[in-house]
Scaffold this active site. Sequence first.
Site, PDB file in Angstrom:
ATOM      1  N   HIS D  16       0.829  -1.200   0.000  1.00 36.14           N
ATOM      2  CA  HIS D  16       0.000   0.000   0.000  1.00 36.14           C
ATOM      3  C   HIS D  16       0.872   1.263   0.000  1.00 36.14           C
ATOM      4  CE1 HIS D  16      -3.149  -2.648   2.205  1.00 36.14           C
ATOM      5  NE2 HIS D  16      -3.530  -2.520   0.954  1.00 36.14           N
ATOM      6  N   SER D 127      -3.223  -7.881   2.929  1.00 35.35           N
ATOM      7  CA  SER D 127      -3.485  -7.650   4.351  1.00 35.35           C
ATOM      8  C   SER D 127      -3.896  -8.940   5.045  1.00 35.35           C
ATOM      9  CB  SER D 127      -4.591  -6.603   4.508  1.00 35.35           C
ATOM     10  OG  SER D 127      -4.154  -5.356   4.049  1.00 35.35           O
TER      11      SER D 127
END
Lengths: 159, 159, 159, 159, 159, 159
Positions: D16, D127
């Site tokens: 990210h 994630s």
Amino acid sequence: MIAVYPGSFDPLTKGHLDIVKRAVTLFDRLVIGVLDNAGKNTLFSLEERIALLREAVGGVQHVEVKGFDGLLVDFMKSNSSRIAIRGMRAVSDFDYEFQMALTNKGLYSEMETVFLVSRGEFTFISSSLVKEIFRLGGNVGELVPDCVVRALSGKFRNR
Amino acid sequence: MIAVYPGSFDPLTKGHLDIVKRAVTLFDRLVIGVLDNAGKNTLFSLEERIALLREAVGGVQHVEVKGFDGLLVDFMKSNSSRIAIRGMRAVSDFDYEFQMALTNKGLYSEMETVFLVSRGEFTFISSSLVKEIFRLGGNVGELVPDCVVRALSGKFRNR
Amino acid sequence: MIAVYPGSFDPLTKGHLDIVKRAVTLFDRLVIGVLDNAGKNTLFSLEERIALLREAVGGVQHVEVKGFDGLLVDFMKSNSSRIAIRGMRAVSDFDYEFQMALTNKGLYSEMETVFLVSRGEFTFISSSLVKEIFRLGGNVGELVPDCVVRALSGKFRNR
Amino acid sequence: MIAVYPGSFDPLTKGHLDIVKRAVTLFDRLVIGVLDNAGKNTLFSLEERIALLREAVGGVQHVEVKGFDGLLVDFMKSNSSRIAIRGMRAVSDFDYEFQMALTNKGLYSEMETVFLVSRGEFTFISSSLVKEIFRLGGNVGELVPDCVVRALSGKFRNR
Amino acid sequence: MIAVYPGSFDPLTKGHLDIVKRAVTLFDRLVIGVLDNAGKNTLFSLEERIALLREAVGGVQHVEVKGFDGLLVDFMKSNSSRIAIRGMRAVSDFDYEFQMALTNKGLYSEMETVFLVSRGEFTFISSSLVKEIFRLGGNVGELVPDCVVRALSGKFRNR
Amino acid sequence: MIAVYPGSFDPLTKGHLDIVKRAVTLFDRLVIGVLDNAGKNTLFSLEERIALLREAVGGVQHVEVKGFDGLLVDFMKSNSSRIAIRGMRAVSDFDYEFQMALTNKGLYSEMETVFLVSRGEFTFISSSLVKEIFRLGGNVGELVPDCVVRALSGKFRNR
């Protein structure tokens, strides 16, 4: 050379058995690692899944069945293995397998993930499909070994 | 246990070398089978591709390089091998590999195709990309061994 | 910020035009780079493809059309651009695009490949499909701009 | 030109962060939109996810972190943005991203979804993988920024 | 209701025959349309491919074999059909089929493309694989009907 | 010839309606089978989903709506049908559909799964996307028939 074949085996299918029988001819010993995925709801308990595997592979030499929790790489190290076996189905979450193989290699650099291809007739069997068909009253005798058919009957009768 | 690693190797890349080095730790001996795909146009001749592989794997124990034409399964039988190694890239024609593995199993039922996953930094290298980049004047030193860089230079200078 | 939209444009489709019109709203200037892929057989020559693009985007501000050969990254540097635009179709060789984007980033680390998604009605147009349909006598008026329809007519009449 | 980078960030990964740092060089300002996906179980609360992002991007100019619920297109309009940034991983649910991009364009026709490709070393981080590895006792220091390692430790200690 | 089953059939495989036999039970009549893809190199001429199909489907009621060139939609209209049959293999260029189906619907709005799934044992057969295996000396007796085995032998003997 | 179109229809979309209208022109009668997937949480009850379908297909000849639980193959046999219709979206879990088609054929060998391709404008609609957009306050009037818009309003108001 010791190889580990990890999975949930909830329940064992004939596709899994096919991989076991072929993997054991490639390496000296095979340890089937049954994941105690505590977080997830499994139909069969860890003990039941281990018992079914032991019954089904009883006749196969050089195969051992063990449960494990924690990281696969730790289970492999504690079994002196650096080879993980995975069956690959035509209808497969290939991306997921690939991601796991690379992640595991990042955690344990000597580790190799070895993919074997499921044979034609076993290509479309998955544990979740077996449970779904059985739950709806279908016949799964061609998809799983006899001991699993009996275990499924017992499981759903008790519900 | 003898494994065969078949391919065109036109030319050899660092991704191929990575698979060679890892496959040789899994089995007793590795035969690299260089396909004499007579029908297709290759940049390097069969002899050149074999020579480059021999130079690149010179230091690796238990590895042999041979050319072959005809069916892979026949080459494997003549080398007393029933294990074919294939590297699998994230960006891979997975369907094609799967089809070949099942077809070969149909032609030679004891045969196993064993897939190893290319490591992160080698995941996106392909021989055709190497040739394309080199032809357009790009630097391929990180993608192929030095002997291949030299061979590419010689090949394009002669054109 | 200058962006480059590279491609073969053999021929230009309404899908390409859609990407041009949208990309030009995102960046200050757009250079359409027409690849002189000397090796491949194109239906239209480099000059014809450039002329068709110029006719079609004549009314769009801040857009320029240029031919190039060699590496895309070199063309981008010579145009002071580090942003490549690519249209992405639902029916797309996504793997190929991904491989190119990562390879180009390896050759030119500041480079970004920016993917835009083709709108619903343009999702299934490809240049090769346009040529195939036209060759077989089908109507391509909804797939390409008028100037391309005329060019296709001329091209096939001359054959 | 203001771009929005929406996501759950449960938790933020180095992948990210890589997208953030690259997107900010392409547009004038970047608003990171943290989705308050009330329906789903997240490991970190909305406030925690926002705080971790603010700590991690503290040094990056022209970046702002905000929470949002409701439709992405409404969040974008209220931030005067018509550009959504999405990172694309090789191992990606590409179909899902494509569907969302087209659906959002249907709801807000000026909207553009711009896809950036995750760099090689970040291609396989997700994630959910980070949470899984951490939960099982693995080291995630190479996958997430330091502040997230600390937050994960605190989170699992409290359980 | 008349259905058309279009293809190159170069050569016919048992997978094609399986689709023929199943399609004919779904519709009143089946016209097999053999594409005279003039541009492409086929191993068998249009006449040979038609003759092999006629021999192989000789015993099947309500089936007719015809050659065609030009657009599929025109061939369908001239046969008073608006239903095209396509077999779909697990290992299939699904994207290509999808693109063709939508394009054809654009050219002929009443047209329906109906996909049937190839049965397990025929899932991995393709005409090109058959030719490749035969050329290399392999046995294709399980993949194609007997008349095709004989035709392949004649074809390669004459070379 | 009677065809069955099975699904959850939670809720019905315009994509479903498009498939209904096209399937009914291919076969003599169409039975829409609404799955009482007791295990899963559906937004609408089985009765509501049946009622919405009946309202939406009221004007279509030769169409009937029925609920069912248990195996699809049993529902088909009890309706004297051996043809299952499935719509296929570009953004589709194709692998899942393929697996189901083959599994169902294993359970009921005369059964055929017939895939129709969703038209361009309906290619990206899914029931779950409709629910998600509506829940977040978006307009779904172009994605579902009017009766479903009203039902969604009632459903969310009551929460």
